[in-house]
Enzyme design. Structure first.
Site, PDB file in Angstrom:
ATOM      1  N   GLY A  15      40.218  97.309 -10.265  1.00  0.00           N
ATOM      2  CA  GLY A  15      39.973  98.114 -11.750  1.00  0.00           C
ATOM      3  C   GLY A  15      41.082  98.377 -12.281  1.00  0.00           C
ATOM      4  O   GLY A  15      41.003  98.555 -13.680  1.00  0.00           O
ATOM      5  N   ASP A  65      43.964  99.603  -0.327  1.00  0.00           N
ATOM      6  CA  ASP A  65      43.860  98.291   0.151  1.00  0.00           C
ATOM      7  C   ASP A  65      42.523  98.012   0.746  1.00  0.00           C
ATOM      8  O   ASP A  65      41.982  98.519   1.593  1.00  0.00           O
ATOM      9  CB  ASP A  65      45.020  98.004   1.085  1.00  0.00           C
ATOM     10  CG  ASP A  65      45.062  96.474   1.597  1.00  0.00           C
ATOM     11  OD1 ASP A  65      44.359  95.861   0.959  1.00  0.00           O
ATOM     12  OD2 ASP A  65      46.175  96.131   1.983  1.00  0.00           O
ATOM     13  N   ASN A  92      35.747  93.204  -7.062  1.00  0.00           N
ATOM     14  CA  ASN A  92      36.688  92.441  -8.134  1.00  0.00           C
ATOM     15  C   ASN A  92      38.003  92.111  -7.493  1.00  0.00           C
ATOM     16  O   ASN A  92      38.706  91.057  -7.738  1.00  0.00           O
ATOM     17  CB  ASN A  92      36.696  93.180  -9.393  1.00  0.00           C
ATOM     18  CG  ASN A  92      37.644  92.589 -10.053  1.00  0.00           C
ATOM     19  OD1 ASN A  92      37.832  91.431 -10.861  1.00  0.00           O
ATOM     20  ND2 ASN A  92      38.914  93.199 -10.379  1.00  0.00           N
ATOM     21  N   SER A 144      34.823  82.739  -7.638  1.00  0.00           N
ATOM     22  CA  SER A 144      35.784  81.938  -8.387  1.00  0.00           C
ATOM     23  C   SER A 144      34.943  80.710  -8.776  1.00  0.00           C
ATOM     24  O   SER A 144      34.292  80.140  -7.705  1.00  0.00           O
ATOM     25  CB  SER A 144      36.972  81.719  -7.816  1.00  0.00           C
ATOM     26  OG  SER A 144      37.733  80.766  -8.324  1.00  0.00           O
ATOM     27  N   TYR A 157      42.043  80.390  -0.527  1.00  0.00           N
ATOM     28  CA  TYR A 157      41.421  81.082  -1.632  1.00  0.00           C
ATOM     29  C   TYR A 157      40.211  80.496  -1.820  1.00  0.00           C
ATOM     30  O   TYR A 157      39.185  81.272  -1.907  1.00  0.00           O
ATOM     31  CB  TYR A 157      42.373  80.811  -2.926  1.00  0.00           C
ATOM     32  CG  TYR A 157      41.873  81.747  -4.238  1.00  0.00           C
ATOM     33  CD1 TYR A 157      41.951  83.040  -4.380  1.00  0.00           C
ATOM     34  CD2 TYR A 157      41.171  80.873  -5.167  1.00  0.00           C
ATOM     35  CE1 TYR A 157      41.466  83.613  -5.515  1.00  0.00           C
ATOM     36  CE2 TYR A 157      40.617  81.643  -6.307  1.00  0.00           C
ATOM     37  CZ  TYR A 157      40.923  82.920  -6.367  1.00  0.00           C
ATOM     38  OH  TYR A 157      40.324  83.399  -7.509  1.00  0.00           O
ATOM     39  N   ILE A 190      40.285  82.597 -16.838  1.00  0.00           N
ATOM     40  CA  ILE A 190      40.285  83.908 -17.597  1.00  0.00           C
ATOM     41  C   ILE A 190      41.675  84.247 -17.957  1.00  0.00           C
ATOM     42  O   ILE A 190      42.457  84.496 -16.796  1.00  0.00           O
ATOM     43  CB  ILE A 190      39.517  85.064 -16.814  1.00  0.00           C
ATOM     44  CG1 ILE A 190      37.962  84.602 -16.574  1.00  0.00           C
ATOM     45  CG2 ILE A 190      39.339  86.255 -17.974  1.00  0.00           C
ATOM     46  CD1 ILE A 190      37.080  84.120 -17.700  1.00  0.00           C
TER      47      ILE A 190
HETATM   48  P1  NAP Z   1      44.785  90.748 -11.408  1.00  0.00           P
HETATM   49  O1  NAP Z   1      45.120  90.673 -13.010  1.00  0.00           O
HETATM   50  O2  NAP Z   1      45.790  90.242 -10.738  1.00  0.00           O
HETATM   51  O3  NAP Z   1      43.969  91.902 -11.081  1.00  0.00           O
HETATM   52  C1  NAP Z   1      43.955  92.062  -9.579  1.00  0.00           C
HETATM   53  C2  NAP Z   1      43.862  93.583  -9.418  1.00  0.00           C
HETATM   54  O4  NAP Z   1      43.307  93.817  -8.117  1.00  0.00           O
HETATM   55  C3  NAP Z   1      45.229  94.094  -9.614  1.00  0.00           C
HETATM   56  O5  NAP Z   1      45.206  95.593 -10.008  1.00  0.00           O
HETATM   57  C4  NAP Z   1      45.616  94.237  -8.135  1.00  0.00           C
HETATM   58  O6  NAP Z   1      46.701  95.125  -7.811  1.00  0.00           O
HETATM   59  C5  NAP Z   1      44.399  94.630  -7.450  1.00  0.00           C
HETATM   60  N1  NAP Z   1      44.583  94.246  -6.060  1.00  0.00           N
HETATM   61  C6  NAP Z   1      44.987  93.179  -5.563  1.00  0.00           C
HETATM   62  N2  NAP Z   1      45.181  93.170  -4.082  1.00  0.00           N
HETATM   63  C7  NAP Z   1      44.259  94.328  -3.914  1.00  0.00           C
HETATM   64  C8  NAP Z   1      43.846  94.926  -2.531  1.00  0.00           C
HETATM   65  N3  NAP Z   1      44.158  94.263  -1.308  1.00  0.00           N
HETATM   66  N4  NAP Z   1      43.320  95.995  -2.653  1.00  0.00           N
HETATM   67  C9  NAP Z   1      42.656  96.590  -3.841  1.00  0.00           C
HETATM   68  N5  NAP Z   1      43.311  96.099  -5.105  1.00  0.00           N
HETATM   69  C10 NAP Z   1      43.997  95.033  -4.991  1.00  0.00           C
HETATM   70  O7  NAP Z   1      43.525  89.618 -11.311  1.00  0.00           O
HETATM   71  P2  NAP Z   1      42.447  88.911 -12.035  1.00  0.00           P
HETATM   72  O8  NAP Z   1      42.688  87.707 -12.969  1.00  0.00           O
HETATM   73  O9  NAP Z   1      41.954  90.152 -13.122  1.00  0.00           O
HETATM   74  O10 NAP Z   1      41.290  88.739 -11.069  1.00  0.00           O
HETATM   75  C11 NAP Z   1      40.456  89.573 -10.525  1.00  0.00           C
HETATM   76  C12 NAP Z   1      39.324  88.944  -9.795  1.00  0.00           C
HETATM   77  O11 NAP Z   1      38.667  87.594 -10.564  1.00  0.00           O
HETATM   78  C13 NAP Z   1      39.821  88.190  -8.431  1.00  0.00           C
HETATM   79  O12 NAP Z   1      39.063  88.362  -7.537  1.00  0.00           O
HETATM   80  C14 NAP Z   1      40.192  86.869  -8.948  1.00  0.00           C
HETATM   81  O13 NAP Z   1      40.246  86.226  -7.689  1.00  0.00           O
HETATM   82  C15 NAP Z   1      38.928  86.497  -9.828  1.00  0.00           C
HETATM   83  N6  NAP Z   1      39.077  85.214 -10.632  1.00  0.00           N
HETATM   84  C16 NAP Z   1      39.979  85.500 -11.570  1.00  0.00           C
HETATM   85  C17 NAP Z   1      40.127  84.229 -12.475  1.00  0.00           C
HETATM   86  C18 NAP Z   1      40.993  84.109 -13.448  1.00  0.00           C
HETATM   87  O14 NAP Z   1      41.084  83.259 -14.325  1.00  0.00           O
HETATM   88  N7  NAP Z   1      41.700  84.966 -13.873  1.00  0.00           N
HETATM   89  C19 NAP Z   1      39.327  83.045 -12.140  1.00  0.00           C
HETATM   90  C20 NAP Z   1      38.511  83.243 -10.895  1.00  0.00           C
HETATM   91  C21 NAP Z   1      38.380  84.126 -10.024  1.00  0.00           C
HETATM   92  P3  NAP Z   1      48.245  94.768  -7.876  1.00  0.00           P
HETATM   93  O15 NAP Z   1      48.540  94.687  -9.491  1.00  0.00           O
HETATM   94  O16 NAP Z   1      49.024  95.851  -6.990  1.00  0.00           O
HETATM   95  O17 NAP Z   1      48.156  93.339  -7.298  1.00  0.00           O
END
Ligand code: NAP
Length: 254
Positions: A15, A65, A92, A144, A157, A190
């Protein structure tokens, strides 16, 4: 049943950034008390402070984590004690990876599975007893669109996110009789730090904006697009929607 006038507690993993941050903000605006659970403690704290400044109820649970069951259980116990029973869960937090299939190591495969699939498994097991006791619950798993259409060089992934879709469907059947719904949103393209990271590594075949013309609605998705769908799914009125894959992708996957 729970007292409908009590603000419900929602746990949002990851979050602190991108989609998770938008979901935390949306659910807080909807009147839920939000627990921001993230590995990144500073980011989780910053989102909680933003929400407090806007008059919302929220708390940060950093350095968690999701791939570590003991840390997950400890965080959920704190949520229960400090905020109340978690009756909404949004899985998420996620990690992406780009590797040629033949180069994927066991370590990389296991790390991605541990965060993207084991994490939701641990979180669901941690919160379901509260939901069962309340006779009400909402789980939304952020998978995803790559799990719907496949994606080269992301086998680990894509497999983890496809597993999350299976987890969603099976849980929905098992816990539907308990008043708990389980759905998944597979986002597509996104604009978040994760997507921009892929762009900066040259993994998108150009700039993010180049994909506007390849997207039927002619724009890139925003974190709020996902947050709005999530808000709908966790609402009281969505109780007849469960086990579903709700694509939010501008028409890129149908
Ligand atoms: P993001 O901006 O990288 O945010 C992810 C957040 O999760 C970050 O705060 C991250 O912390 C945290 N995180 C990572 N590993 C973790 C762990 N092991 N335990 C707890 N927290 C953790 O990513 P996002 O694009 O918003 O993606 C959110 C979700 O949507 C993900 O599951 C991703 O696979 C999915 N998704 C995104 C897209 C897209 O187009 N953006 C498309 C398909 C699916 P850190 O800053 O420390 O890494």
């Amino acid at each position: 049943m729970t007292d409908q006038h009590e603000p419900r507690v929602a746990v949002v993993t990851g979050g602190g950034s991108g989609i998770g941050r938008a979901i935390a903000r949306r659910l807080a605006a909807d009147g839920l008390t939000v627990a921001i659970v993230d590995l990144n403690a500073a980011a989780a704290e910053a989102v909680a402070e933003e929400l407090h400044a806007e008059g919302h109820a929220a708390a940060a649970f950093g350095d968690v984590d999701v791939s570590d069951r003991a840390l997950v259980n400890a965080a959920i116990e704190r949520v229960r004690t400090e905020l109340g029973p978690p009756l909404v869960l949004v899985n998420n937090a996620g990690l992406q990876g780009f590797d040629k299939f033949l180069s994927i190591t066991d370590e990389t495969w296991d790390r991605i599975m541990a965060i993207n699939l084991n994490g939701p498994f641990y979180l669901c097991q941690a919160v379901l007893p509260d939901m069962i006791e309340a006779g009400w619950g909402r789980i939304v798993n952020i998978s995803s669109s790559s799990a719907q259409g496949g994606q080269p060089f992301m086998t680990h992934y894509v497999s983890s996110k496809a597993g999350l879709i299976g987890l969603t469907k099976a849980l929905a059947l098992e816990f539907g009789p308990k008043g708990i719904t389980v759905n998944t949103i597979p986002p597509g393209f996104i604009d978040t730090p994760m997507l921009r990271d892929s762009e900066s590594k040259g993994l998108l075949g150009g700039k993010v904006e180049d994909h506007e013309t390849r997207t039927p609605v002619r724009r890139i998705g925003t974190p709020d697009d996902i947050a709005n769908a999530c808000s709908f799914l966790v609402d009281e009125r969505s109780g007849y929607i469960t086990g579903q894959v709700i694509g939010v992708n501008g028409g890129r996957n149908t």
